[in-house]
Design a protein around this motif. Structure first.
Motif, PDB file in Angstrom:
ATOM      1  N   THR A  69     -12.987  14.673  45.033  1.00  0.00           N
ATOM      2  CA  THR A  69     -14.184  14.525  44.201  1.00  0.00           C
ATOM      3  C   THR A  69     -15.338  15.402  44.684  1.00  0.00           C
ATOM      4  OG1 THR A  69     -14.875  12.614  45.515  1.00  0.00           O
ATOM      5  CG2 THR A  69     -13.617  12.164  43.514  1.00  0.00           C
ATOM      6  N   ALA A  70     -15.134  16.173  45.741  1.00  0.00           N
ATOM      7  CA  ALA A  70     -16.217  16.962  46.333  1.00  0.00           C
ATOM      8  C   ALA A  70     -16.820  17.954  45.347  1.00  0.00           C
ATOM      9  CB  ALA A  70     -15.722  17.691  47.578  1.00  0.00           C
ATOM     10  N   ALA A  71     -15.986  18.541  44.477  1.00  0.00           N
ATOM     11  CA  ALA A  71     -16.482  19.548  43.538  1.00  0.00           C
ATOM     12  C   ALA A  71     -17.467  18.965  42.533  1.00  0.00           C
ATOM     13  CB  ALA A  71     -15.305  20.188  42.801  1.00  0.00           C
ATOM     14  N   ASP A  72     -17.427  17.647  42.343  1.00  0.00           N
ATOM     15  CA  ASP A  72     -18.333  16.990  41.401  1.00  0.00           C
ATOM     16  C   ASP A  72     -19.584  16.433  42.079  1.00  0.00           C
ATOM     17  OD1 ASP A  72     -16.602  17.361  39.189  1.00  0.00           O
ATOM     18  OD2 ASP A  72     -15.391  15.664  39.843  1.00  0.00           O
ATOM     19  N   GLY A  73     -19.716  16.632  43.397  1.00  0.00           N
ATOM     20  CA  GLY A  73     -20.784  15.973  44.134  1.00  0.00           C
ATOM     21  C   GLY A  73     -22.170  16.314  43.654  1.00  0.00           C
ATOM     22  N   THR A  74     -22.439  17.588  43.427  1.00  0.00           N
ATOM     23  CA  THR A  74     -23.789  18.020  43.094  1.00  0.00           C
ATOM     24  C   THR A  74     -24.159  17.712  41.654  1.00  0.00           C
ATOM     25  OG1 THR A  74     -23.709  19.782  44.752  1.00  0.00           O
ATOM     26  CG2 THR A  74     -25.322  20.024  42.984  1.00  0.00           C
ATOM     27  N   ASP A  75     -23.311  18.085  40.723  1.00  0.00           N
ATOM     28  CA  ASP A  75     -23.675  18.001  39.310  1.00  0.00           C
ATOM     29  C   ASP A  75     -23.449  16.635  38.688  1.00  0.00           C
ATOM     30  OD1 ASP A  75     -24.512  20.658  39.145  1.00  0.00           O
ATOM     31  OD2 ASP A  75     -22.472  21.368  38.818  1.00  0.00           O
ATOM     32  N   LEU A  76     -22.522  15.856  39.204  1.00  0.00           N
ATOM     33  CA  LEU A  76     -22.182  14.569  38.591  1.00  0.00           C
ATOM     34  C   LEU A  76     -22.531  13.385  39.480  1.00  0.00           C
ATOM     35  CD1 LEU A  76     -20.916  13.041  36.218  1.00  0.00           C
ATOM     36  CD2 LEU A  76     -18.667  13.370  37.305  1.00  0.00           C
ATOM     37  N   VAL A  77     -22.043  13.393  40.719  1.00  0.00           N
ATOM     38  CA  VAL A  77     -22.175  12.207  41.578  1.00  0.00           C
ATOM     39  C   VAL A  77     -23.640  11.914  41.916  1.00  0.00           C
ATOM     40  CG1 VAL A  77     -21.574  11.196  43.809  1.00  0.00           C
ATOM     41  CG2 VAL A  77     -19.857  12.501  42.531  1.00  0.00           C
ATOM     42  N   LEU A  78     -24.354  12.896  42.427  1.00  0.00           N
ATOM     43  CA  LEU A  78     -25.731  12.642  42.863  1.00  0.00           C
ATOM     44  C   LEU A  78     -26.636  12.197  41.713  1.00  0.00           C
ATOM     45  CD1 LEU A  78     -26.239  15.522  45.474  1.00  0.00           C
ATOM     46  CD2 LEU A  78     -26.042  13.069  45.935  1.00  0.00           C
ATOM     47  N   PRO A  79     -26.636  12.884  40.545  1.00  0.00           N
ATOM     48  CA  PRO A  79     -27.489  12.407  39.452  1.00  0.00           C
ATOM     49  C   PRO A  79     -27.089  11.035  38.922  1.00  0.00           C
ATOM     50  CG  PRO A  79     -26.867  14.702  39.096  1.00  0.00           C
ATOM     51  CD  PRO A  79     -26.027  14.190  40.232  1.00  0.00           C
ATOM     52  N   LEU A  80     -25.789  10.692  38.996  1.00  0.00           N
ATOM     53  CA  LEU A  80     -25.360   9.371  38.539  1.00  0.00           C
ATOM     54  C   LEU A  80     -26.040   8.246  39.321  1.00  0.00           C
ATOM     55  CD1 LEU A  80     -21.523   9.512  37.742  1.00  0.00           C
ATOM     56  CD2 LEU A  80     -23.330   8.547  36.293  1.00  0.00           C
ATOM     57  N   PHE A  81     -26.265   8.481  40.607  1.00  0.00           N
ATOM     58  CA  PHE A  81     -26.979   7.461  41.383  1.00  0.00           C
ATOM     59  C   PHE A  81     -28.355   7.205  40.784  1.00  0.00           C
ATOM     60  CE2 PHE A  81     -24.099   8.823  44.965  1.00  0.00           C
ATOM     61  CZ  PHE A  81     -23.498   7.590  45.149  1.00  0.00           C
ATOM     62  N   LEU A  82     -29.136   8.260  40.581  1.00  0.00           N
ATOM     63  CA  LEU A  82     -30.488   8.079  40.052  1.00  0.00           C
ATOM     64  C   LEU A  82     -30.470   7.479  38.655  1.00  0.00           C
ATOM     65  CD1 LEU A  82     -32.553  11.217  41.154  1.00  0.00           C
ATOM     66  CD2 LEU A  82     -32.491   8.935  42.168  1.00  0.00           C
ATOM     67  N   ALA A  83     -29.521   7.880  37.836  1.00  0.00           N
ATOM     68  CA  ALA A  83     -29.424   7.340  36.478  1.00  0.00           C
ATOM     69  C   ALA A  83     -29.216   5.836  36.488  1.00  0.00           C
ATOM     70  CB  ALA A  83     -28.291   8.019  35.722  1.00  0.00           C
ATOM     71  N   ASN A  84     -28.749   5.300  37.612  1.00  0.00           N
ATOM     72  CA  ASN A  84     -28.484   3.872  37.747  1.00  0.00           C
ATOM     73  C   ASN A  84     -29.410   3.186  38.745  1.00  0.00           C
ATOM     74  OD1 ASN A  84     -25.926   3.183  36.065  1.00  0.00           O
ATOM     75  ND2 ASN A  84     -25.501   5.170  37.004  1.00  0.00           N
ATOM     76  N   ALA A 331     -25.352  -3.577  51.056  1.00  0.00           N
ATOM     77  CA  ALA A 331     -24.542  -3.332  49.866  1.00  0.00           C
ATOM     78  C   ALA A 331     -24.022  -1.901  49.897  1.00  0.00           C
ATOM     79  CB  ALA A 331     -25.376  -3.552  48.604  1.00  0.00           C
ATOM     80  N   GLY A 332     -22.715  -1.745  49.758  1.00  0.00           N
ATOM     81  CA  GLY A 332     -22.095  -0.425  49.717  1.00  0.00           C
ATOM     82  C   GLY A 332     -20.840  -0.484  48.873  1.00  0.00           C
ATOM     83  N   THR A 333     -20.375   0.686  48.405  1.00  0.00           N
ATOM     84  CA  THR A 333     -19.310   0.665  47.398  1.00  0.00           C
ATOM     85  C   THR A 333     -18.097   1.535  47.690  1.00  0.00           C
ATOM     86  OG1 THR A 333     -20.263   2.488  46.131  1.00  0.00           O
ATOM     87  CG2 THR A 333     -21.046   0.253  45.615  1.00  0.00           C
ATOM     88  N   ASP A 334     -18.215   2.541  48.568  1.00  0.00           N
ATOM     89  CA  ASP A 334     -17.135   3.507  48.813  1.00  0.00           C
ATOM     90  C   ASP A 334     -16.988   4.511  47.666  1.00  0.00           C
ATOM     91  OD1 ASP A 334     -15.453   4.521  50.720  1.00  0.00           O
ATOM     92  OD2 ASP A 334     -14.015   2.880  50.666  1.00  0.00           O
ATOM     93  N   THR A 335     -17.994   4.632  46.822  1.00  0.00           N
ATOM     94  CA  THR A 335     -17.936   5.554  45.697  1.00  0.00           C
ATOM     95  C   THR A 335     -18.078   7.001  46.159  1.00  0.00           C
ATOM     96  OG1 THR A 335     -18.847   5.997  43.499  1.00  0.00           O
ATOM     97  CG2 THR A 335     -20.435   5.514  45.226  1.00  0.00           C
ATOM     98  N   PRO A 336     -17.483   7.973  45.459  1.00  0.00           N
ATOM     99  CA  PRO A 336     -16.517   7.841  44.371  1.00  0.00           C
ATOM    100  C   PRO A 336     -15.073   7.887  44.862  1.00  0.00           C
ATOM    101  CG  PRO A 336     -17.195  10.122  44.503  1.00  0.00           C
ATOM    102  CD  PRO A 336     -17.919   9.388  45.619  1.00  0.00           C
ATOM    103  N   ALA A 337     -14.877   7.611  46.143  1.00  0.00           N
ATOM    104  CA  ALA A 337     -13.530   7.734  46.712  1.00  0.00           C
ATOM    105  C   ALA A 337     -12.569   6.686  46.172  1.00  0.00           C
ATOM    106  CB  ALA A 337     -13.608   7.642  48.240  1.00  0.00           C
ATOM    107  N   GLY A 338     -13.065   5.502  45.800  1.00  0.00           N
ATOM    108  CA  GLY A 338     -12.193   4.435  45.350  1.00  0.00           C
ATOM    109  C   GLY A 338     -11.809   4.553  43.887  1.00  0.00           C
ATOM    110  N   VAL A 339     -10.751   3.873  43.500  1.00  0.00           N
ATOM    111  CA  VAL A 339     -10.311   3.845  42.111  1.00  0.00           C
ATOM    112  C   VAL A 339     -11.315   3.056  41.267  1.00  0.00           C
ATOM    113  CG1 VAL A 339      -8.510   3.069  40.529  1.00  0.00           C
ATOM    114  CG2 VAL A 339      -7.884   4.021  42.762  1.00  0.00           C
TER     115      VAL A 339
END
Length: 461
Positions: A69-84, A331-339
């Motif tokens: 999931t590393a390739a999605d870290g900048t454009d998808l993963v990081l903004p998803l946190f703020l969106a939530n 509180a922690g989730t292991d995202t996005p490594a988990g299913v």
């Protein structure tokens, strides 16, 4: 920035302050008063009538630049946190150069994402199957890794399950010597009591507690262990002893309950019916998750499904007992490594699992607000809505103290003093859905700019 006519939630006491105005200059809260007593004359004014204001949320177990999931870290993963509404994260294992650059770019407002506390790559055994790791075979390997991470500016060291026994103690010794915390799994070769004595700051996933609650703990150091074995040999007296030890030493627990349930029941939960699936990367859903499911079933979830279901309930019971003993939680989730552990969204589901374990909604909310501030000894900056605090805030349309699921009713987010309105967030979510659906994963930009998101402060093309 002034937020007017809002109800402020006190995350310490659970009290609410109605019809309140919160004033922000730069990235700090500079004033809080009854709206009837003050009328902001300048700057951006947000009428939050009928809404609730809480501190920004923290996800204390993430992997932004991790393996597939590393390739999605900048454009998808990081903004998803703020969106939530997740304005801070503790990253527990990522590629070093990428995670350090992202942390620095976010701090400089050149990248859209939450503030980051990072470990860099995990320290794991020499046969680790992960990519975002430093393989450790000897005590010298462990010391060198700690020294390197400290010199590169990592905030802490993350130990993984496969670290050899003698190397673990060398890591603990070196971390103390150079002044860097070490956190993570209780390795397979280490007893929970030994990890406590060595100064390990956190236990992730409740690992070590299961083993310590069994008379077979010593056998588990070198032999096979399954959830069925833990249940068959469970000894309440031993469990009480390890819980008391953790309480006496104030060892923080990050149980990742939502992912634990998803892991142990990975063959019983249909992620294709997840209503938030549109935010998951296309490659995650079509390739990574099916592969992970298969691997988990072959290596971890080898007990029959009814046994694993009983173990999930057992985990909630452990958390309930730890909480009753005043062991502190994050509180922690292991995202996005988990299913099906989608960034940002999964943090809200984690809070719901805490409530299922007997926490009040306030106590669950504290695991993602007040407790991270206490964990980092930064109560003067984070964790509460008070004058002088950094303006990481979330506006909600409903009261989370009445129902913890209301943390998802996000109307606005303030990240380091910058306001993302409901319209901004809707635009951001639309863009993230488009990115997630893309068959082709966008490469990480060399300039560390995020995908163009017009109208959002701090975004860059």
């Amino acid at each position: 920035l002034s937020i007017t006519h809002v109800t402020v939630i006190d995350t310490v006491t659970g009290r609410t302050r109605h019809d309140t105005t919160v004033m922000i200059q730069g990235n700090r809260i500079t004033g809080i008063a009854l709206s009837s007593s003050i009328t902001p004359k300048a700057g951006q004014i947000v009428d939050a009538r009928g809404e609730y204001l809480i501190p920004g949320l923290w996800d204390m177990h993430t992997h932004v630049y991790f393996d597939s999931t590393a390739a999605d870290g900048t454009d998808l993963v990081l903004p998803l946190f703020l969106a939530n509404g997740v304005t801070g994260i503790r990253d527990m294992g990522s590629k070093l150069d990428q995670v350090l650059e992202a942390r620095d770019q976010i701090n400089a407002h050149r990248l859209l994402g939450p503030r980051m506390v990072v470990s860099g790559p995990m320290l794991d055994g020499p046969k680790s199957t992960y990519k975002a790791v430093i393989p450790i075979a000897t005590p010298e390997d462990g010391r060198k890794a700690v020294d390197m991470l400290k010199s590169r500016g990592a905030d802490f060291v993350k130990v993984q399950s496969g670290v050899p026994r003698d190397a673990y103690f060398a890591i603990a010794e070196e971390a103390k010597k150079v002044g860097i915390p070490f956190e993570g799994h209780v390795p397979d070769a280490i007893r929970a009591s030994e990890a406590v004595a060595a100064g390990q700051v956190t236990f992730e996933h409740l690992i070590g507690i299961f083993e310590a609650s069994s008379p077979d703990e010593d056998k588990y150091l070198t032999g096979k262990k399954t959830v069925g074995m833990f249940l068959e040999t469970y000894d309440p007296a031993r469990e009480a002893n390890i819980i008391q030890l953790l309480a006496n030493n104030h060892v923080w627990q990050c149980p990742t309950l939502y992912w634990e349930r998803g892991q142990w029941l990975v063959d019983a939960i249909d992620y294709t019916k997840d209503p938030d699936l549109a935010y998951a990367g296309h490659s995650w859903v079509t390739r990574q998750w099916p592969k992970s499911q298969s691997t988990i079933l072959k290596t971890l979830d080898t007990d029959p499904l009814p046994v694993r279901e009983k173990f999930v309930d057992h985990e909630l019971d452990i958390v309930r007992k730890l909480h009753a003993a005043n062991v502190p939680f994050l509180a922690g989730t292991d995202t996005p490594a988990g299913v099906d552990v989608i960034p940002g969204i999964s943090l809200h589901l984690e809070l719901q699992r805490f409530v299922a374990a007997g926490f009040t909604p306030l106590e669950a909310l504290q695991t993602a607000t007040l407790n991270p501030a206490d964990f980092y000894n930064r109560r003067s900056d984070y964790g509460t809505v008070e004058v002088g605090r950094i303006a990481d805030l979330v506006l909600l349309r409903a009261n989370p103290l009445e129902n913890i699921a209301n943390t998802r009713t996000i109307a606005g987010v303030v990240t380091d003093g910058r306001y993302l309105s409901s319209a901004d967030l809707e635009q951001l979510r639309k863009r993230l859905k488009q990115l997630a659906a893309s068959e082709i994963v966008a490469p990480l930009p060399s300039s560390c700019g995020t995908a163009a998101m017009p109208g959002l402060p701090g975004s860059a093309s």
